[in-house]
Design a protein around this motif. Structure first.
Motif, PDB file in Angstrom:
ATOM      1  N   CYS A 114       0.839  -1.211   0.000  1.00 29.07           N
ATOM      2  CA  CYS A 114       0.000   0.000   0.000  1.00 29.07           C
ATOM      3  C   CYS A 114       0.870   1.255   0.000  1.00 29.07           C
ATOM      4  O   CYS A 114       0.586   2.227  -0.717  1.00 29.07           O
ATOM      5  CB  CYS A 114      -0.915   0.006   1.227  1.00 29.07           C
ATOM      6  N   LYS A 118       1.067   4.298  -2.651  1.00 26.42           N
ATOM      7  CA  LYS A 118       0.970   5.697  -2.204  1.00 26.42           C
ATOM      8  C   LYS A 118       2.142   6.513  -2.747  1.00 26.42           C
ATOM      9  O   LYS A 118       1.966   7.636  -3.233  1.00 26.42           O
ATOM     10  CB  LYS A 118       0.953   5.751  -0.672  1.00 26.42           C
ATOM     11  N   GLN A 146     -10.010  -2.931   2.273  1.00 26.28           N
ATOM     12  CA  GLN A 146      -9.987  -1.481   2.065  1.00 26.28           C
ATOM     13  C   GLN A 146      -9.758  -0.718   3.363  1.00 26.28           C
ATOM     14  O   GLN A 146      -9.215   0.388   3.355  1.00 26.28           O
ATOM     15  CB  GLN A 146     -11.274  -1.045   1.363  1.00 26.28           C
ATOM     16  N   GLU A 147     -10.130  -1.309   4.477  1.00 26.35           N
ATOM     17  CA  GLU A 147      -9.824  -0.707   5.774  1.00 26.35           C
ATOM     18  C   GLU A 147      -8.315  -0.713   6.025  1.00 26.35           C
ATOM     19  O   GLU A 147      -7.751   0.274   6.506  1.00 26.35           O
ATOM     20  CB  GLU A 147     -10.554  -1.459   6.889  1.00 26.35           C
ATOM     21  N   MET A 149      -6.025  -0.843   3.659  1.00 23.66           N
ATOM     22  CA  MET A 149      -5.477   0.122   2.702  1.00 23.66           C
ATOM     23  C   MET A 149      -5.512   1.530   3.275  1.00 23.66           C
ATOM     24  O   MET A 149      -4.521   2.272   3.209  1.00 23.66           O
ATOM     25  CB  MET A 149      -6.286   0.073   1.399  1.00 23.66           C
ATOM     26  N   LYS A 150      -6.649   1.889   3.868  1.00 21.16           N
ATOM     27  CA  LYS A 150      -6.817   3.231   4.442  1.00 21.16           C
ATOM     28  C   LYS A 150      -5.833   3.463   5.578  1.00 21.16           C
ATOM     29  O   LYS A 150      -5.271   4.560   5.714  1.00 21.16           O
ATOM     30  CB  LYS A 150      -8.255   3.396   4.938  1.00 21.16           C
ATOM     31  N   GLU A 151      -5.600   2.433   6.393  1.00 26.05           N
ATOM     32  CA  GLU A 151      -4.630   2.537   7.489  1.00 26.05           C
ATOM     33  C   GLU A 151      -3.236   2.862   6.968  1.00 26.05           C
ATOM     34  O   GLU A 151      -2.413   3.454   7.676  1.00 26.05           O
ATOM     35  CB  GLU A 151      -4.570   1.222   8.278  1.00 26.05           C
ATOM     36  N   ILE A 154      -3.803   4.811   1.561  1.00 32.83           N
ATOM     37  CA  ILE A 154      -4.509   4.860   0.272  1.00 32.83           C
ATOM     38  C   ILE A 154      -5.975   4.501   0.497  1.00 32.83           C
ATOM     39  O   ILE A 154      -6.291   3.586   1.241  1.00 32.83           O
ATOM     40  CB  ILE A 154      -3.874   3.928  -0.791  1.00 32.83           C
ATOM     41  N   GLU A 155      -6.848   5.253  -0.160  1.00 33.40           N
ATOM     42  CA  GLU A 155      -8.278   5.103   0.095  1.00 33.40           C
ATOM     43  C   GLU A 155      -9.067   5.289  -1.191  1.00 33.40           C
ATOM     44  O   GLU A 155      -8.811   6.221  -1.959  1.00 33.40           O
ATOM     45  CB  GLU A 155      -8.715   6.137   1.136  1.00 33.40           C
ATOM     46  N   ARG A 156      -9.986   4.403  -1.431  1.00 33.93           N
ATOM     47  CA  ARG A 156     -10.835   4.505  -2.619  1.00 33.93           C
ATOM     48  C   ARG A 156     -11.536   5.862  -2.657  1.00 33.93           C
ATOM     49  O   ARG A 156     -12.099   6.315  -1.664  1.00 33.93           O
ATOM     50  CB  ARG A 156     -11.875   3.380  -2.614  1.00 33.93           C
ATOM     51  N   LYS A 158     -10.188   8.767  -2.835  1.00 37.22           N
ATOM     52  CA  LYS A 158      -9.314   9.872  -2.415  1.00 37.22           C
ATOM     53  C   LYS A 158      -8.275  10.121  -3.504  1.00 37.22           C
ATOM     54  O   LYS A 158      -7.562   9.200  -3.919  1.00 37.22           O
ATOM     55  CB  LYS A 158      -8.625   9.538  -1.092  1.00 37.22           C
TER      56      LYS A 158
END
Length: 300
Positions: A114, A118, A146-147, A149-151, A154-156, A158
């Motif tokens: 991830c 980024k 996806q959680e 990924m956000k950590e 990177i976030e869907r 965004k």
């Protein structure tokens, strides 16, 4: 492929080798990571450079990067892999794809992937890179990945990041409407979809004669997915081998108005020709329909 050929070290071995008491492994890793700030920096930069090489060649067109999808026996062969991989009787349907990304056994390593994405998008400016989640068994897994990924930054949605799903399991087709709520598109993995629909191991010579992506059951699964994707207004393409091997299979997909088809370089010409034939047929049919409509209006 980038990890296997360019990095060559199991990501968990990079992060944990000092805890293993294996002097030879640590010496090899130290030698291979020379010139980098640390082991994490080595993985992130090497992976990001590999991705950037491809993404820059196609910029500004989208480049879909599939997250790692080694099976446990393949991870085992990476340097240090023997310390982190289980023995599985059937790794083809075991600890692979999405199930790794949120697992405590691999989550930290997925975080490196991830961070590489980024870096490619934010530092190198290649925002045409989008990501794809492979071998995702349930909608819950899709959300969990996806959680994570956000950590890791990177976030869907965004900065325009799109998330695609490899549609290669019957569950992906059956639950396509639910999956579609959490992704931007599907990419049909017809190799795995074929073996899991027909219940056979494509690596086994004993049942290899039954493996056929053009089997009516597989084509029906693909048809269901394409129609659902159209209904849900998400993209749908195919990245399996079928269209390259069989022009009639490519024609079948175009007839269903699939958005994109991946082909191997040696199959481009024959596939384009096959697709052109279908497109001409569709155009002719559209003209016929238009004329019939006009005639009907005139008669009325």
């Amino acid at each position: 492929f980038i990890i296997n050929n360019y990095i060559q070290i199991h990501p968990m071995a990079l992060l944990k080798h000092k805890e293993l008491n294996d002097a030879e492994l640590s010496a090899s890793i130290k030698k291979m990571t020379q010139g980098f700030e640390n082991e994490e920096d080595f993985f992130i930069k090497k992976l990001s450079y590999g991705i950037a090489k491809i993404a820059s060649a196609f910029y500004p067109n989208k480049v879909i990067v599939r997250f790692s999808d080694f099976k446990s026996n393949e991870y085992f062969n990476l340097l240090g892999g023997k310390y982190f991989e289980p023995h599985e009787e059937n790794p083809m349907i075991g600890f692979r794809g999405a199930s790794r990304y949120y697992s405590p056994k691999y989550k930290e390593a997925f975080g490196l992937e991830c961070k590489a994405i980024k870096r490619v998008r934010q530092e190198l400016g290649l925002t045409n890179v989008v990501v794809m989640i492979p071998f995702c068994r349930t909608v819950g897994e899709c959300i969990k990945v996806q959680e994570v990924m956000k950590e890791n930054g990177i976030e869907r949605g965004k900065d325009g990041l799109e998330v695609y799903l490899m549609a290669e399991l019957p569950s992906n087709i059956i639950m396509a409407k639910e999956f579609a709520k959490h992704i931007d598109g599907f990419s049909i993995g017809s190799n795995d979809l074929t073996q899991l629909t027909l219940g056979l191991d494509r690596d086994s010579s004993l049942v290899a004669h039954l493996y056929d992506e053009r089997d009516p059951s597989v084509k029906e699964m693909i048809k269901m997915l394409i129609l659902t994707a159209k209904e849900m207004k998400v993209k749908v393409g195919i990245c399996g081998q079928g269209p390259s091997d069989f022009p009639d299979f490519a024609q079948f997909l175009v007839g269903l108005e699939i958005d994109s088809i991946s082909v191997t370089p040696d199959s481009v010409v024959k596939t384009v020709r096959a697709i052109s034939e279908v497109e001409k047929s569709l155009e002719n049919q559209a003209l016929i329909n238009a004329y019939e409509k006009l005639e009907k209006q005139n008669l009325n």
